[in-house]
Design a protein around this motif. Structure first.
Motif, PDB file in Angstrom:
ATOM      1  N   GLN A  62       0.829  -1.208   0.000  1.00  0.00           N
ATOM      2  CA  GLN A  62       0.000   0.000   0.000  1.00  0.00           C
ATOM      3  C   GLN A  62       0.864   1.259   0.000  1.00  0.00           C
ATOM      4  N   SER A  63       1.981   1.224   0.741  1.00  0.00           N
ATOM      5  CA  SER A  63       2.899   2.366   0.756  1.00  0.00           C
ATOM      6  C   SER A  63       3.477   2.615  -0.625  1.00  0.00           C
ATOM      7  N   LEU A  64       3.847   1.528  -1.323  1.00  0.00           N
ATOM      8  CA  LEU A  64       4.356   1.680  -2.691  1.00  0.00           C
ATOM      9  C   LEU A  64       3.285   2.250  -3.612  1.00  0.00           C
ATOM     10  N   GLN A  65       2.054   1.808  -3.436  1.00  0.00           N
ATOM     11  CA  GLN A  65       0.960   2.260  -4.295  1.00  0.00           C
ATOM     12  C   GLN A  65       0.665   3.742  -4.097  1.00  0.00           C
ATOM     13  N   GLU A  66       0.786   4.225  -2.875  1.00  0.00           N
ATOM     14  CA  GLU A  66       0.426   5.605  -2.579  1.00  0.00           C
ATOM     15  C   GLU A  66       1.537   6.596  -2.906  1.00  0.00           C
ATOM     16  N   PHE A  67       2.795   6.116  -3.003  1.00  0.00           N
ATOM     17  CA  PHE A  67       3.901   7.049  -3.259  1.00  0.00           C
ATOM     18  C   PHE A  67       3.888   7.513  -4.715  1.00  0.00           C
ATOM     19  N   GLN A  68       4.144   8.793  -4.921  1.00  0.00           N
ATOM     20  CA  GLN A  68       4.139   9.375  -6.260  1.00  0.00           C
ATOM     21  C   GLN A  68       5.481  10.049  -6.525  1.00  0.00           C
ATOM     22  N   PHE A  69       6.150   9.630  -7.616  1.00  0.00           N
ATOM     23  CA  PHE A  69       7.407  10.254  -8.009  1.00  0.00           C
ATOM     24  C   PHE A  69       7.139  11.673  -8.518  1.00  0.00           C
ATOM     25  N   GLU A  70       8.013  12.575  -8.170  1.00  0.00           N
ATOM     26  CA  GLU A  70       7.977  13.924  -8.710  1.00  0.00           C
ATOM     27  C   GLU A  70       9.356  14.235  -9.274  1.00  0.00           C
ATOM     28  N   CYS A  71       9.441  14.488 -10.579  1.00  0.00           N
ATOM     29  CA  CYS A  71      10.719  14.757 -11.240  1.00  0.00           C
ATOM     30  C   CYS A  71      10.880  16.254 -11.474  1.00  0.00           C
ATOM     31  N   ILE A  72      12.122  16.689 -11.513  1.00  0.00           N
ATOM     32  CA  ILE A  72      12.428  18.093 -11.755  1.00  0.00           C
ATOM     33  C   ILE A  72      12.160  18.418 -13.217  1.00  0.00           C
ATOM     34  N   GLY A  73      11.511  19.539 -13.469  1.00  0.00           N
ATOM     35  CA  GLY A  73      11.244  19.948 -14.839  1.00  0.00           C
ATOM     36  C   GLY A  73       9.754  19.977 -15.133  1.00  0.00           C
ATOM     37  N   ASP A  74       9.428  20.597 -16.289  1.00  0.00           N
ATOM     38  CA  ASP A  74       8.023  20.730 -16.689  1.00  0.00           C
ATOM     39  C   ASP A  74       7.480  19.487 -17.349  1.00  0.00           C
ATOM     40  N   ALA A  75       8.333  18.618 -17.866  1.00  0.00           N
ATOM     41  CA  ALA A  75       7.890  17.407 -18.551  1.00  0.00           C
ATOM     42  C   ALA A  75       8.814  16.267 -18.185  1.00  0.00           C
ATOM     43  N   GLU A  76       8.360  15.050 -18.464  1.00  0.00           N
ATOM     44  CA  GLU A  76       9.118  13.856 -18.135  1.00  0.00           C
ATOM     45  C   GLU A  76       9.449  13.082 -19.397  1.00  0.00           C
ATOM     46  N   PHE A 429      15.233  23.198 -29.712  1.00  0.00           N
ATOM     47  CA  PHE A 429      15.082  21.806 -30.160  1.00  0.00           C
ATOM     48  C   PHE A 429      14.464  20.922 -29.088  1.00  0.00           C
ATOM     49  N   TYR A 430      14.901  21.071 -27.854  1.00  0.00           N
ATOM     50  CA  TYR A 430      14.524  20.093 -26.837  1.00  0.00           C
ATOM     51  C   TYR A 430      13.039  20.130 -26.512  1.00  0.00           C
ATOM     52  N   PHE A 431      12.355  21.241 -26.896  1.00  0.00           N
ATOM     53  CA  PHE A 431      10.927  21.287 -26.597  1.00  0.00           C
ATOM     54  C   PHE A 431      10.134  20.298 -27.442  1.00  0.00           C
ATOM     55  N   CYS A 432      10.601  19.975 -28.612  1.00  0.00           N
ATOM     56  CA  CYS A 432       9.835  19.065 -29.473  1.00  0.00           C
ATOM     57  C   CYS A 432       9.797  17.657 -28.905  1.00  0.00           C
ATOM     58  N   SER A 433      10.691  17.296 -27.977  1.00  0.00           N
ATOM     59  CA  SER A 433      10.684  15.942 -27.422  1.00  0.00           C
ATOM     60  C   SER A 433       9.560  15.739 -26.435  1.00  0.00           C
ATOM     61  N   SER A 434       8.989  16.857 -25.904  1.00  0.00           N
ATOM     62  CA  SER A 434       7.899  16.710 -24.939  1.00  0.00           C
ATOM     63  C   SER A 434       6.543  17.034 -25.540  1.00  0.00           C
ATOM     64  N   GLU A 435       6.509  17.401 -26.828  1.00  0.00           N
ATOM     65  CA  GLU A 435       5.234  17.735 -27.450  1.00  0.00           C
ATOM     66  C   GLU A 435       4.359  16.519 -27.644  1.00  0.00           C
ATOM     67  N   SER A 436       4.953  15.409 -28.016  1.00  0.00           N
ATOM     68  CA  SER A 436       4.148  14.230 -28.356  1.00  0.00           C
ATOM     69  C   SER A 436       4.976  12.984 -28.133  1.00  0.00           C
ATOM     70  N   ASP A 437       4.292  11.875 -27.860  1.00  0.00           N
ATOM     71  CA  ASP A 437       4.973  10.592 -27.712  1.00  0.00           C
ATOM     72  C   ASP A 437       5.189   9.904 -29.050  1.00  0.00           C
ATOM     73  N   MET A 505      18.475  20.843 -15.846  1.00  0.00           N
ATOM     74  CA  MET A 505      17.515  19.745 -15.756  1.00  0.00           C
ATOM     75  C   MET A 505      16.903  19.390 -17.107  1.00  0.00           C
ATOM     76  N   ASN A 506      17.021  20.301 -18.088  1.00  0.00           N
ATOM     77  CA  ASN A 506      16.491  20.012 -19.415  1.00  0.00           C
ATOM     78  C   ASN A 506      17.491  19.309 -20.310  1.00  0.00           C
ATOM     79  N   ILE A 507      18.658  18.963 -19.763  1.00  0.00           N
ATOM     80  CA  ILE A 507      19.667  18.262 -20.563  1.00  0.00           C
ATOM     81  C   ILE A 507      19.121  16.949 -21.092  1.00  0.00           C
ATOM     82  N   LYS A 508      18.259  16.288 -20.288  1.00  0.00           N
ATOM     83  CA  LYS A 508      17.729  14.988 -20.715  1.00  0.00           C
ATOM     84  C   LYS A 508      16.963  15.101 -22.032  1.00  0.00           C
ATOM     85  N   PHE A 509      16.264  16.267 -22.250  1.00  0.00           N
ATOM     86  CA  PHE A 509      15.542  16.438 -23.504  1.00  0.00           C
ATOM     87  C   PHE A 509      16.519  16.750 -24.645  1.00  0.00           C
ATOM     88  N   GLN A 510      17.569  17.478 -24.343  1.00  0.00           N
ATOM     89  CA  GLN A 510      18.584  17.735 -25.357  1.00  0.00           C
ATOM     90  C   GLN A 510      19.217  16.433 -25.843  1.00  0.00           C
TER      91      GLN A 510
END
Length: 598
Positions: A62-76, A429-437, A505-510
């Motif tokens: 139940q503890s695992l189910q209730e925990f929610q990850f929060e990542c730095i940045g506007d998108a994941e 450039f890096y913004f296009c990686s979060s526009e769509s899957d 933190m946006n390096i991952k999108f780059q």
């Protein structure tokens, strides 16, 4: 020794030997009864422990189910989304296991405790009641017999006959009680073989069923585990890249420059340090090594016994020995050997250059003859300033770029590329990686942005990405996969206008954009719009296409092909992202993003 046999005829004799054998059976019944009581007590404790364990696991789930990850940045990124969902997957897996455990606990009472208690009360209890009746009839019979034998012979005949009749009746009751008791004892001794053991077998079967369910769930969980490990490795690489940039920013703010130099303290005198590749990186361990030139036998003895507790010696047959270039590895005094018993090369480090020469002479070592592109960890090691400036001068002269070389004192992969690629469009450039899957959408977005670059910038970009495509095709040797190249060149090609922690933190999108550029180089650099190309591909039938990358089939209905392969008879497939084509007489499915329409 087993229990002695009780014969029914012994009941009539009632000898001391018969009584001793009877006591043996009675002792065994008492021992069995005590054992069953202890077994029932321990069984109840086990069921209680299983119930408490199940409750604890459910609370953990139940503890695992209730925990929610929060990542730095506007998108994941896709990797971060999968990692954020991992706790819920773990929780679901634990809940499935606990459902089977709950069924085991619910059935344990009926399967184990109740049958054992029933056997103890009904069977052993009946034997004890038989013993009480036997003891009572024994005392009554022998008391009557003693009084009967004390009768005077002068009594009247009628009185004596009545006494004889009474003693015969008491004797018969005694014999009946003795026979029934002997029969019951032997019955219980025989019944315990199955009525006592069957409940234990049923309980163990339920326990094994629970364990088997866990095994099946682990087998079904394996693909998800492998994908999660891949996602974790990608995020680890992104973390390393981000950490380096953040540390540089912090050091510049504090105006303190600290260069990290790895330690180089090594031992010789028969000792070599061996590089061992592990999932989380490479480690160097000290081994005592010997080599016989006549038999070409090479032995290594691990001297680090802290973990294993014992010394392990390995023997190999040497195939070849090659000196390791200094600029191909961040360690000095290294050389590579190939042995019969292992696939690939083993990297060894000596204490000094003189010691390395002795090992090379003993093993008939050779100088390295290999392409720079095969260097392991290519682009992870900074270049020498003089060579960097010479290379930049040559490139810029060909591109007719007027730039002051003396002002560029950083590496080739930083300021030179930053100067040639700096443009407001490219920074976005890096913004296009979060526009769509949708991968095709991302490729189209990158294509549109590339062709908005100035001609000089675009020419330099194409020159660089074309080279990185070549580097990635040799990733088996240089270990520079598309993902690794993205980690290295993402922060360089798309450096933010402001160096802040948020920008880091946006390096991952780059990194993702650089991966798209490498994986879809031909599509991105061609002049016509990719959206039009996609529509033409979907309605084109029977045309010819060429493979931009090599591919290894994972299923029987897919095709394996090398880079540059030509396909004919091309048709769209019902599966998204796949085409049906013919190559070397075989027809099957090929990935659409691996090919280019001619």
């Amino acid at each position: 020794m087993g229990l002695p046999t009780l014969e029914f005829s012994d009941s009539f004799v009632d000898s001391p030997d018969f009584r001793e054998r009877l006591k043996c059976h009675e002792f065994e019944l008492d021992r069995t009864n005590k054992f069953i009581k202890d077994l029932i007590k321990d069984g109840n404790m086990l069921i209680t422990a299983l119930r408490n364990l199940s409750a604890a696991v459910q609370k953990f789930s139940q503890s695992l189910q209730e925990f929610q990850f929060e990542c730095i940045g506007d998108a994941e990124t896709d990797d971060e989304v999968n990692i954020a969902q991992s706790f819920k997957e773990f929780s679901q897996l634990l809940n499935t296991v606990e459902e089977e455990r709950r069924r085991l606990i619910q059935n344990a009472g009926d399967v184990l405790i109740t049958p054992l208690e029933k056997f103890r009360k009904e069977q052993i209890g009946a034997a004890k009641e038989g013993k009480k009746k036997f003891d009572k009839e024994t005392e009554k019979y022998y008391s009557t017999l003693e009084r009967h034998l004390n009768l005077s012979s002068k009594k009247k005949e009628a009185y004596l006959q009545e006494a004889d009749t009474q003693i015969d009746k008491e004797r018969q009751l005694f014999y009946d009680a003795s026979l029934e008791y002997v029969f019951k004892i032997q019955e219980v001794q025989e019944k315990k073989k199955f009525e006592f053991v069957e409940p234990l077998l049923s309980f163990l079967q339920g326990l094994f069923t629970f364990y088997h369910e866990g095994y099946e769930l682990a087998h079904e969980f394996e693909p998800y585990k492998q994908q999660l490990q891949f996602n974790l490795q990608n995020t680890r690489n992104n973390f390393v890249s981000t950490k380096q940039e953040v540390e540089k920013l912090m050091k510049r703010i504090r105006s303190v420059d600290q260069d990290y130099k790895p330690p180089g303290q090594w031992t010789m005198e028969g000792f070599l340090f061996v590089q061992e590749k592990r999932p989380l990186g490479c480690t160097w361990t000290r081994h005592y090594c010997t080599y016989d030139k006549g038999s070409k036998a090479f032995t290594m003895s691990n001297t680090d016994t802290k973990s294993s507790g014992k010394q392990v010696t390995e023997m190999f047959q040497l195939k070849s020995c090659i000196r390791r270039k200094t600029d191909s590895i961040d360690k000095r005094f290294c050389f590579d050997i190939e042995v019969m018993e292992r696939h690939g090369v083993m990297t060894l480090q000596a204490l000094s250059e003189a010691n390395r020469r002795l090992w090379l002479e003993a093993m008939d070592g050779k100088e390295p003859v290999r392409s720079r592109i095969h260097t392991m960890g290519l682009y992870r090691i900074g270049g020498v300033n003089s060579k960097v400036q010479k290379l930049m001068s040559t490139v810029f002269c060909k591109l007719n770029v007027n730039i002051e070389i003396n002002n560029l004192k950083d590496k080739l992969k930083t300021k030179a590329f930053y100067y040639l690629l700096l443009h407001p469009v490219f920074i976005l450039f890096y913004f296009c990686s979060s526009e769509s899957d949708d991968q095709n959408y991302r490729v189209c977005a990158v294509h549109a942005l590339v062709h908005k670059l100035p001609e000089r910038n675009k020419e330099m970009l194409e020159l660089l990405i074309k080279h990185l495509v070549t580097v990635s095709t040799h990733h088996q040797l240089n270990l520079m996969t598309v993902s690794n190249l993205g980690v290295i060149f993402g922060p360089t090609l798309m450096r933010s206008q402001e160096e802040t922690v948020a920008a880091m933190m946006n390096i991952k999108f780059q990194n993702i954009v650089v991966e798209i550029l490498i994986e879809n180089f031909t599509k991105v650099t061609e002049k016509r719009c990719l959206s039009v190309l996609k529509r033409n591909n979907q309605r084109t039938k029977g045309t010819r296409i060429i493979a931009m990358y090599s591919c290894e089939a994972e299923h029987s209905h897919e095709l394996s092909f090398p880079q540059g392969a030509h396909f004919t008879n091309v048709y769209p497939s019902v599966e998204p992202g796949w085409l049906q084509a013919t190559y070397e007489g075989k027809t099957g499915l090929i990935p659409e993003n691996y090919v280019l329409f001619l």
